[in-house]
Write an enzyme that holds these catalytic residues in place. Structure first.
Site: not given
Length: 477
Positions: A173, A248, A282, A377
């Site tokens: 995906k 993750e 990230c 974030e």
């Protein structure tokens, strides 16, 4: 482009599509199907057959096909880099490096699988002295590989290579905004000889498609890189069927710069690792804890560096700073800066938006209680500077976040740096560098809300297989 289900390029059953937009030009590149529930059910039914065929394929043959695949990716480097660059807006030179990493990742997983051994269990004193007990790694079944937008080629490789070399079938995906390069990678994989039922790719919005896949009893594990919010949804969806889940997730990584740091090194690390991929990483540092005696000088030199950044067309080889994945993403960063300023910070450089392009921004007077210093974030090249006096204060601010992906410590005193690193709640800590560090082999992953499990050549093969114990009872009579 179309989905690939059972080896066939198909549209969704209801004809719905999603537009893929070049964020740098706002031009339509292509459309992809928005999969319906019926499409997903068909895909997973086929995967049930695919897992049997591929698991029955000997390891040397799986290895041969995947090594050929690595060569094919290398041969298509220019095509893949341009396609990925157009749909994401990351500079083409960065994508060329990413493709090179993907090739190394695939070859590395194959090499390790060729030397992944089972164990012979020692005999105990309980009457089993005439038995032989040994273990083998066997496939899990069907792995849902959910790929993020920011490093689509490299993170696809980190999922597809271990899944396939261990004999699993895979349902891929890709991200909604930029699925084209991943679809092309699956096309090339099938051309290399992986059975059509063993690898499929479906497209659509993760908010609906992800739940359909991850809640199904027709998969056995989920390997996903993405936001913590999506990871929580996947955990909930996977609970009832009891899938293995490897996540993750997000990060708000702290970088601690002590007053005895090499100033040039510190500024270069901060600049390079936060501007890479326009700040959409990230594990890039996102909170800059600078000891107060050098904070002003550090900020001044960072801004000097940022004034020289070369932004522009991501396809231009002189460009080192591209755009964000979409205008929507850039607007979100704009709002986060506005909130931080409302909370008392000062925007002293940059922060201007032009559609999906977002100028690097430096924020000062940031305190440890602001959202940006804790759990907010920011996926853009934003530099919140937070002053500190003592190591204890720096650690308190750094560890206050719900995240714990990576971290960095810069100091000329190695003992102090290592001691600080040992107290940071993060999966990886880099001494005299930023936390933006990852090799193909290392076990990459985070503490706390930054994920579950580890990803890397040193550990993922065990994650994507299951151990079966064989007992030859009485064989030594």
């Amino acid at each position: 482009m179309k989905m690939i289900i059972g080896g066939k390029k198909v549209d969704s059953k209801d004809g719905a599509v999603i537009q893929v937009i070049n964020p740098a030009t706002q031009e339509l590149i292509d459309t992809v199907p928005s999969a319906a529930e019926e499409d997903i059910e068909k895909c997973l039914e086929i995967a049930q057959q695919g897992k049997k065929v591929w698991a029955g394929t000997p390891l040397p043959e799986r290895a041969r096909i995947l090594l050929k695949y690595a060569d094919v990716i290398e041969a298509h480097k220019a095509e893949l880099a341009e396609l990925a660059c157009r749909e994401l807006g990351k500079p083409i030179s960065e994508f060329e490096g990413e493709i090179g990493e993907a090739v190394k990742i695939i070859r590395g997983f194959v090499e390790r699988a060729n030397h992944l051994y089972g164990e012979v269990i020692p005999l105990d004193m309980g009457g089993s002295d005439q038995d032989i007990i040994f273990t083998r790694h066997e496939p899990l079944g069907v792995i849902a590989c959910i790929v993020p937008f920011n490093y689509p080629i490299m993170l696809y490789a980190f999922k597809i290579a271990p899944a396939l070399i261990m004999g699993n079938a895979a349902v891929v995906k890709p991200a909604t905004d930029n699925p084209l390069a991943v679809i092309r990678l699956v096309e090339l994989l099938l051309e290399c000889g992986v059975p059509e039922a063993a690898v499929q790719v479906v497209t659509g919005r993760g908010s609906t498609l992800g739940k359909l896949i991850t809640s199904s009893s027709k998969i056995d594990a989920v390997a996903m890189t993405g936001s913590t919010e999506v990871g929580i949804d996947i955990l909930k969806a996977s609970a009832l069927p009891m899938h293995r889940v490897f996540l993750e997730l997000g990060g708000n990584d702290a970088m601690i710069v002590y007053e005895d740091a090499d100033m040039g090194l510190a500024v270069n690390e901060v600049y390079a690792m936060r501007t890479f991929n326009a700040g959409q990483t990230c594990c890039a540092p996102k909170r800059f804890l600078v000891q107060n005696p050098i904070k002003e000088e550090f900020t001044k030199r960072l801004i000097e560096k940022l004034t020289k950044v070369v932004a522009g067309n991501p396809l231009d080889r002189d460009t080192v700073f591209g755009c964000l994945v979409s205008e929507k993403a850039a607007i979100a960063v704009e709002k986060q800066i506005k909130l931080t300023v409302e909370q008392g910070a000062k925007l002293i450089y940059g922060g201007k938006r032009d559609r999906a392009f977002f100028q690097p921004a430096v924020l000062t007077d940031v305190t440890g209680d602001m959202d940006i210093a804790v759990d907010m974030e920011v996926f853009g090249a934003v530099f919140p500077i937070i002053g500190f006096d003592t190591t204890e204060e720096a650690l308190r601010i750094a560890n206050a976040s719900q995240y714990g992906l990576c971290g960095g410590v810069i100091s000329s005193d190695v003992n102090k740096a290592v001691k600080t690193a040992s107290q940071l709640e993060a999966g990886t800590v880099v001494i005299n560098g930023s936390g933006f560090y990852r090799t193909a082999d290392m076990a990459f992953g985070g503490y706390k809300m930054s994920g579950l499990g580890r990803e890397g050549i040193s550990c993922t093969l065990e994650e994507m297989s299951q151990i079966k114990t064989y007992v030859l009872k009485g064989i030594l009579k």
